[in-house]
Design a protein around this motif. Structure first.
Motif, mmCIF file in Angstrom:
data_model
loop_
_atom_site.group_PDB
_atom_site.id
_atom_site.type_symbol
_atom_site.label_atom_id
_atom_site.label_comp_id
_atom_site.label_asym_id
_atom_site.label_seq_id
_atom_site.Cartn_x
_atom_site.Cartn_y
_atom_site.Cartn_z
ATOM 1 N N THR A 132 18.526 17.700 80.805
ATOM 2 C CA THR A 132 18.351 17.482 79.266
ATOM 3 C C THR A 132 19.203 16.263 78.728
ATOM 4 O O THR A 132 20.247 16.152 79.219
ATOM 5 C CB THR A 132 18.608 18.966 78.734
ATOM 6 O OG1 THR A 132 18.038 19.880 79.312
ATOM 7 C CG2 THR A 132 18.153 18.831 77.294
ATOM 8 N N CYS A 133 18.158 15.445 78.256
ATOM 9 C CA CYS A 133 18.861 14.306 77.446
ATOM 10 C C CYS A 133 18.832 14.453 76.043
ATOM 11 O O CYS A 133 17.870 14.161 75.372
ATOM 12 C CB CYS A 133 18.279 13.046 77.865
ATOM 13 S SG CYS A 133 18.537 12.421 79.620
ATOM 14 N N ALA A 134 19.880 14.990 75.164
ATOM 15 C CA ALA A 134 19.949 14.968 73.858
ATOM 16 C C ALA A 134 19.838 13.458 73.391
ATOM 17 O O ALA A 134 20.614 12.539 73.868
ATOM 18 C CB ALA A 134 21.272 15.637 73.507
ATOM 19 N N GLY A 135 19.116 13.323 72.333
ATOM 20 C CA GLY A 135 19.133 11.798 71.661
ATOM 21 C C GLY A 135 17.704 11.096 72.187
ATOM 22 O O GLY A 135 17.559 9.950 71.881
ATOM 23 N N ALA A 136 17.108 11.655 73.218
ATOM 24 C CA ALA A 136 15.975 10.858 73.736
ATOM 25 C C ALA A 136 14.852 11.926 73.699
ATOM 26 O O ALA A 136 14.624 13.072 73.859
ATOM 27 C CB ALA A 136 16.223 10.760 75.456
#
Length: 181
Positions: A132-136
């Motif tokens: 999971t990539c927060a901010g993408a």
């Protein structure tokens, strides 16, 4: 009665043979010793760079992706280039997963969108991994097999060894020729 040469007759000295073979054999051994250290590293780096430049990331369409990770591959995590500096990625199923976050300057374009790798991971056994990539807004996965790199390392070792053996043979041949002359 034996024939005798008159006093003061010039005789050409016997030609010493094998000096060139000794010199080139010695230089070959030195060069191949250096090559034995440099070639595997150079071959591995070149093949890995070619593999990284030729990888095509597969977008997931969301900020999270679940995929089957193979222990015989490196997996690169990509996000859109405009979001690369603000993205913070975490691996949720991290048992036996080695995650290395790293933003690089290498980019890949998929369907008109430019992606930048923000990290890489490798696993100790084949398993399902969620990232999971927060901010993408989109996460893409690119996979690079390490088989080609291993083959390049082996070739990088074999070539200097074979050439070194030839240099040793040339050196021995030169020494034998020198002693016989």
């Amino acid at each position: 009665m034996a024939y005798q040469q008159p006093y003061g007759t010039y005789y050409e000295p016997r030609r010493k043979r094998g000096l060139k073979r000794i010199i080139f054999g010695s230089l070959g051994i030195i060069a191949n010793g250096i090559g034995l250290l440099v070639m595997p590293i150079l071959a591995g780096v070149v093949v890995m760079m070619i593999a990284m430049l030729s990888v095509t990331p597969v977008p997931s369409g969301s900020d999270s992706v679940t995929f089957d990770a193979s222990s015989s591959s490196l997996h690169f995590v990509y996000v859109p280039t405009t979001e690369a500096n603000s993205a913070s990625c975490t691996v949720e199923d991290g048992a036996g997963v080695n995650w290395e976050p790293e933003v690089t300057t290498l980019t890949a374009t998929v369907d008109g969108t430019e992606y930048t790798p923000v990290g890489q991971l490798d696993v100790t056994s084949d398993q399902e991994v969620t990232i999971t990539c927060a901010g993408a807004g989109d996460v893409a996965i690119g996979e690079v097999g390490v088989g080609g790199t291993l083959i390049a390392l082996v070739i990088g070792l074999v070539i200097p060894i074979v050439l070194g053996l030839l240099a040793i043979a040339l050196l021995v041949w030169g020494i034998i020729a020198r002693v016989r002359s």
